[in-house]
Design a protein around this motif. Structure first.
Motif, PDB file in Angstrom:
ATOM      1  N   ILE A 105      -6.867  21.232  -0.139  1.00 26.23           N
ATOM      2  CA  ILE A 105      -7.710  21.896  -1.138  1.00 26.23           C
ATOM      3  C   ILE A 105      -8.423  23.098  -0.526  1.00 26.23           C
ATOM      4  O   ILE A 105      -8.586  24.137  -1.173  1.00 26.23           O
ATOM      5  CB  ILE A 105      -8.722  20.897  -1.729  1.00 26.23           C
ATOM      6  CG1 ILE A 105      -7.985  19.828  -2.555  1.00 26.23           C
ATOM      7  CG2 ILE A 105      -9.752  21.609  -2.601  1.00 26.23           C
ATOM      8  CD1 ILE A 105      -8.888  18.727  -3.063  1.00 26.23           C
ATOM      9  N   SER A 106      -8.840  22.965   0.751  1.00 26.32           N
ATOM     10  CA  SER A 106      -9.540  24.078   1.399  1.00 26.32           C
ATOM     11  C   SER A 106      -8.646  25.308   1.527  1.00 26.32           C
ATOM     12  O   SER A 106      -9.136  26.439   1.563  1.00 26.32           O
ATOM     13  CB  SER A 106     -10.036  23.653   2.780  1.00 26.32           C
ATOM     14  OG  SER A 106      -8.948  23.455   3.674  1.00 26.32           O
ATOM     15  N   GLY A 107      -7.334  25.101   1.610  1.00 27.64           N
ATOM     16  CA  GLY A 107      -6.414  26.234   1.660  1.00 27.64           C
ATOM     17  C   GLY A 107      -5.924  26.665   0.296  1.00 27.64           C
ATOM     18  O   GLY A 107      -5.733  27.871   0.040  1.00 27.64           O
ATOM     19  N   ALA A 108      -5.747  25.699  -0.609  1.00 23.82           N
ATOM     20  CA  ALA A 108      -5.206  26.014  -1.935  1.00 23.82           C
ATOM     21  C   ALA A 108      -6.246  26.663  -2.843  1.00 23.82           C
ATOM     22  O   ALA A 108      -5.892  27.509  -3.679  1.00 23.82           O
ATOM     23  CB  ALA A 108      -4.667  24.741  -2.591  1.00 23.82           C
ATOM     24  N   GLY A 109      -7.523  26.293  -2.695  1.00 24.33           N
ATOM     25  CA  GLY A 109      -8.564  26.845  -3.563  1.00 24.33           C
ATOM     26  C   GLY A 109      -8.640  28.366  -3.526  1.00 24.33           C
ATOM     27  O   GLY A 109      -8.537  29.021  -4.571  1.00 24.33           O
ATOM     28  N   ILE A 163     -15.595  22.436   4.907  1.00 23.02           N
ATOM     29  CA  ILE A 163     -16.743  21.834   5.588  1.00 23.02           C
ATOM     30  C   ILE A 163     -16.680  20.313   5.492  1.00 23.02           C
ATOM     31  O   ILE A 163     -16.931  19.600   6.471  1.00 23.02           O
ATOM     32  CB  ILE A 163     -18.058  22.374   4.994  1.00 23.02           C
ATOM     33  CG1 ILE A 163     -18.197  23.868   5.304  1.00 23.02           C
ATOM     34  CG2 ILE A 163     -19.251  21.607   5.538  1.00 23.02           C
ATOM     35  CD1 ILE A 163     -19.403  24.523   4.645  1.00 23.02           C
ATOM     36  N   GLY A 164     -16.354  19.800   4.295  1.00 24.64           N
ATOM     37  CA  GLY A 164     -16.247  18.352   4.125  1.00 24.64           C
ATOM     38  C   GLY A 164     -15.174  17.742   5.007  1.00 24.64           C
ATOM     39  O   GLY A 164     -15.370  16.688   5.621  1.00 24.64           O
ATOM     40  N   TYR A 165     -14.022  18.415   5.102  1.00 20.30           N
ATOM     41  CA  TYR A 165     -12.927  17.905   5.930  1.00 20.30           C
ATOM     42  C   TYR A 165     -13.333  17.840   7.400  1.00 20.30           C
ATOM     43  O   TYR A 165     -13.114  16.823   8.070  1.00 20.30           O
ATOM     44  CB  TYR A 165     -11.698  18.790   5.764  1.00 20.30           C
ATOM     45  CG  TYR A 165     -10.582  18.471   6.724  1.00 20.30           C
ATOM     46  CD1 TYR A 165      -9.771  17.352   6.547  1.00 20.30           C
ATOM     47  CD2 TYR A 165     -10.350  19.286   7.833  1.00 20.30           C
ATOM     48  CE1 TYR A 165      -8.757  17.053   7.441  1.00 20.30           C
ATOM     49  CE2 TYR A 165      -9.332  18.991   8.726  1.00 20.30           C
ATOM     50  CZ  TYR A 165      -8.541  17.877   8.523  1.00 20.30           C
ATOM     51  OH  TYR A 165      -7.541  17.583   9.421  1.00 20.30           O
ATOM     52  N   ASN A 166     -13.931  18.895   7.911  1.00 16.91           N
ATOM     53  CA  ASN A 166     -14.320  18.913   9.320  1.00 16.91           C
ATOM     54  C   ASN A 166     -15.418  17.896   9.617  1.00 16.91           C
ATOM     55  O   ASN A 166     -15.436  17.294  10.707  1.00 16.91           O
ATOM     56  CB  ASN A 166     -14.774  20.314   9.719  1.00 16.91           C
ATOM     57  CG  ASN A 166     -13.617  21.263   9.949  1.00 16.91           C
ATOM     58  OD1 ASN A 166     -12.975  21.251  10.990  1.00 16.91           O
ATOM     59  ND2 ASN A 166     -13.331  22.083   8.957  1.00 16.91           N
ATOM     60  N   HIS A 167     -16.313  17.687   8.680  1.00 17.69           N
ATOM     61  CA  HIS A 167     -17.347  16.662   8.881  1.00 17.69           C
ATOM     62  C   HIS A 167     -16.733  15.271   8.954  1.00 17.69           C
ATOM     63  O   HIS A 167     -17.125  14.451   9.798  1.00 17.69           O
ATOM     64  CB  HIS A 167     -18.360  16.730   7.745  1.00 17.69           C
ATOM     65  CG  HIS A 167     -19.507  15.790   7.913  1.00 17.69           C
ATOM     66  ND1 HIS A 167     -19.836  14.839   6.977  1.00 17.69           N
ATOM     67  CD2 HIS A 167     -20.391  15.629   8.934  1.00 17.69           C
ATOM     68  CE1 HIS A 167     -20.870  14.141   7.388  1.00 17.69           C
ATOM     69  NE2 HIS A 167     -21.235  14.602   8.576  1.00 17.69           N
ATOM     70  N   LEU A 168     -15.749  15.008   8.097  1.00 15.82           N
ATOM     71  CA  LEU A 168     -15.086  13.705   8.136  1.00 15.82           C
ATOM     72  C   LEU A 168     -14.296  13.520   9.434  1.00 15.82           C
ATOM     73  O   LEU A 168     -14.231  12.416   9.973  1.00 15.82           O
ATOM     74  CB  LEU A 168     -14.148  13.567   6.933  1.00 15.82           C
ATOM     75  CG  LEU A 168     -14.810  13.461   5.555  1.00 15.82           C
ATOM     76  CD1 LEU A 168     -13.754  13.322   4.471  1.00 15.82           C
ATOM     77  CD2 LEU A 168     -15.776  12.292   5.503  1.00 15.82           C
ATOM     78  N   VAL A 169     -13.708  14.603   9.935  1.00 14.71           N
ATOM     79  CA  VAL A 169     -12.972  14.515  11.206  1.00 14.71           C
ATOM     80  C   VAL A 169     -13.914  14.135  12.339  1.00 14.71           C
ATOM     81  O   VAL A 169     -13.588  13.285  13.187  1.00 14.71           O
ATOM     82  CB  VAL A 169     -12.262  15.853  11.504  1.00 14.71           C
ATOM     83  CG1 VAL A 169     -11.740  15.876  12.941  1.00 14.71           C
ATOM     84  CG2 VAL A 169     -11.110  16.064  10.533  1.00 14.71           C
ATOM     85  N   VAL A 170     -15.092  14.742  12.364  1.00  8.30           N
ATOM     86  CA  VAL A 170     -16.073  14.423  13.405  1.00  8.30           C
ATOM     87  C   VAL A 170     -16.513  12.964  13.302  1.00  8.30           C
ATOM     88  O   VAL A 170     -16.595  12.254  14.314  1.00  8.30           O
ATOM     89  CB  VAL A 170     -17.283  15.375  13.302  1.00  8.30           C
ATOM     90  CG1 VAL A 170     -18.405  14.937  14.239  1.00  8.30           C
ATOM     91  CG2 VAL A 170     -16.866  16.800  13.628  1.00  8.30           C
ATOM     92  N   LYS A 171     -16.797  12.520  12.082  1.00 12.12           N
ATOM     93  CA  LYS A 171     -17.221  11.126  11.888  1.00 12.12           C
ATOM     94  C   LYS A 171     -16.113  10.153  12.282  1.00 12.12           C
ATOM     95  O   LYS A 171     -16.371   9.112  12.893  1.00 12.12           O
ATOM     96  CB  LYS A 171     -17.607  10.905  10.428  1.00 12.12           C
ATOM     97  CG  LYS A 171     -18.751  11.768   9.931  1.00 12.12           C
ATOM     98  CD  LYS A 171     -20.091  11.251  10.382  1.00 12.12           C
ATOM     99  CE  LYS A 171     -20.471   9.980   9.662  1.00 12.12           C
ATOM    100  NZ  LYS A 171     -21.840   9.537  10.021  1.00 12.12           N
ATOM    101  N   THR A 172     -14.857  10.483  11.946  1.00 14.86           N
ATOM    102  CA  THR A 172     -13.732   9.615  12.296  1.00 14.86           C
ATOM    103  C   THR A 172     -13.554   9.538  13.806  1.00 14.86           C
ATOM    104  O   THR A 172     -13.286   8.458  14.351  1.00 14.86           O
ATOM    105  CB  THR A 172     -12.440  10.140  11.642  1.00 14.86           C
ATOM    106  OG1 THR A 172     -12.612  10.181  10.222  1.00 14.86           O
ATOM    107  CG2 THR A 172     -11.263   9.235  11.969  1.00 14.86           C
ATOM    108  N   ASN A 173     -13.708  10.655  14.493  1.00 16.49           N
ATOM    109  CA  ASN A 173     -13.570  10.659  15.955  1.00 16.49           C
ATOM    110  C   ASN A 173     -14.622   9.773  16.614  1.00 16.49           C
ATOM    111  O   ASN A 173     -14.354   9.129  17.638  1.00 16.49           O
ATOM    112  CB  ASN A 173     -13.677  12.085  16.489  1.00 16.49           C
ATOM    113  CG  ASN A 173     -12.453  12.918  16.159  1.00 16.49           C
ATOM    114  OD1 ASN A 173     -11.369  12.387  15.932  1.00 16.49           O
ATOM    115  ND2 ASN A 173     -12.613  14.228  16.128  1.00 16.49           N
ATOM    116  N   LYS A 174     -15.808   9.724  16.042  1.00 13.42           N
ATOM    117  CA  LYS A 174     -16.854   8.856  16.594  1.00 13.42           C
ATOM    118  C   LYS A 174     -16.448   7.386  16.473  1.00 13.42           C
ATOM    119  O   LYS A 174     -16.652   6.594  17.406  1.00 13.42           O
ATOM    120  CB  LYS A 174     -18.183   9.107  15.877  1.00 13.42           C
ATOM    121  CG  LYS A 174     -18.821  10.438  16.222  1.00 13.42           C
ATOM    122  CD  LYS A 174     -20.159  10.601  15.515  1.00 13.42           C
ATOM    123  CE  LYS A 174     -20.815  11.935  15.876  1.00 13.42           C
ATOM    124  NZ  LYS A 174     -22.122  12.109  15.195  1.00 13.42           N
TER     125      LYS A 174
END
Length: 234
Positions: free
Chosen positions: A145-149, A203-214
């Motif tokens: 979505i971040s690319g398609a929007g 922004i939402g995608y990158n935040h979820l990536v950080v949380k998942t890595n933790k």
């Protein structure tokens, strides 16, 4: 009498001056979003659907990841105590009662106790990959979505520009500049909305990536502690 005539002439001149001044037009956000015709409105609808879907995915994944990251601080201590005292069934029961990725990894390792350490490590890694897949479920759609929007928004702008220049060409070059400018800024509105949707999803995608890595780091740390426990001399 001449004084009154001068006052009247001044009043008429002021009125004429006011009439010649351009009237400032106010434009509401709703009018801006809906002034692009059928094509522009259709693209706006698609963009707002993507925005709603992105927000839904973000908050759904955020709650799931936050839930997965919560684990009792005494969990590993109880596991160590049960294993060192030979209470394997109690350790399995504790893992079954704890709904977290770490508990499922440790449960997989406990079920392999007695087998070579390499087999236990492989079983834990496979379970970890499965848990990672669960955590990352649907997050790739946010990246899409971040690319398609922005691309969809730019498509709306291109279509609007084509229509604006077609209108100018069909008018035989007699089209008003104001009308042309209105068509252009209306067309560019879709790009603005598309960029907003893309930025929010990115922004939402990158935040979820950080949380998942933790959570992944938490799983790896507890898996290492468990393997170290099995390596300790009896």
């Amino acid at each position: 009498m001449s004084i009154f005539l001068q006052v009247d002439s001044l009043a008429v001149a002021n009125e004429a001056l006011l009439e010649d001044q351009p009237i400032e037009k106010t434009l509401s956000i709703w009018n801006l979003l809906t002034s692009g015709g059928v094509g522009g409105i259709s693209i706006m609808v698609v963009l707002f659907i993507l925005l709603f879907f992105a927000l839904f995915l973000y908050f759904e994944r955020l709650m799931a990841i936050n839930k997965a990251s919560k684990i009792d601080a005494s969990f590993m201590n109880n596991i160590k105590m049960n294993i060192t005292t030979g209470k394997i069934d109690a350790a399995k029961m504790l893992c079954a009662q704890t709904n977290s990725p770490v508990a499922r990894l440790i449960e997989k390792g406990i079920s392999r106790i007695g087998k070579p350490l390499e087999d236990i490590n492989t079983a834990i890694e496979n379970a970890g990959n499965l848990e990672l897949y669960k955590l990352e479920k649907n997050t790739s759609m946010l990246a899409t979505i971040s690319g398609a929007g922005p691309m969809i928004g730019f498509l709306g702008t291109v279509v609007g520009m084509i229509l604006a220049f077609h209108k100018m060409a069909s008018g035989g070059g007699q089209i008003e500049v104001g009308s042309l400018a209105e068509g252009i800024y209306t067309a560019m509105t879709t790009t603005v909305v598309g960029l907003v949707v893309g930025i929010i999803a990115y922004i939402g995608y990158n935040h979820l990536v950080v949380k998942t890595n933790k959570v992944v780091n938490q799983m790896e740390a507890n898996a290492v502690d468990f393997l170290d426990l099995l390596n300790e001399p009896v």
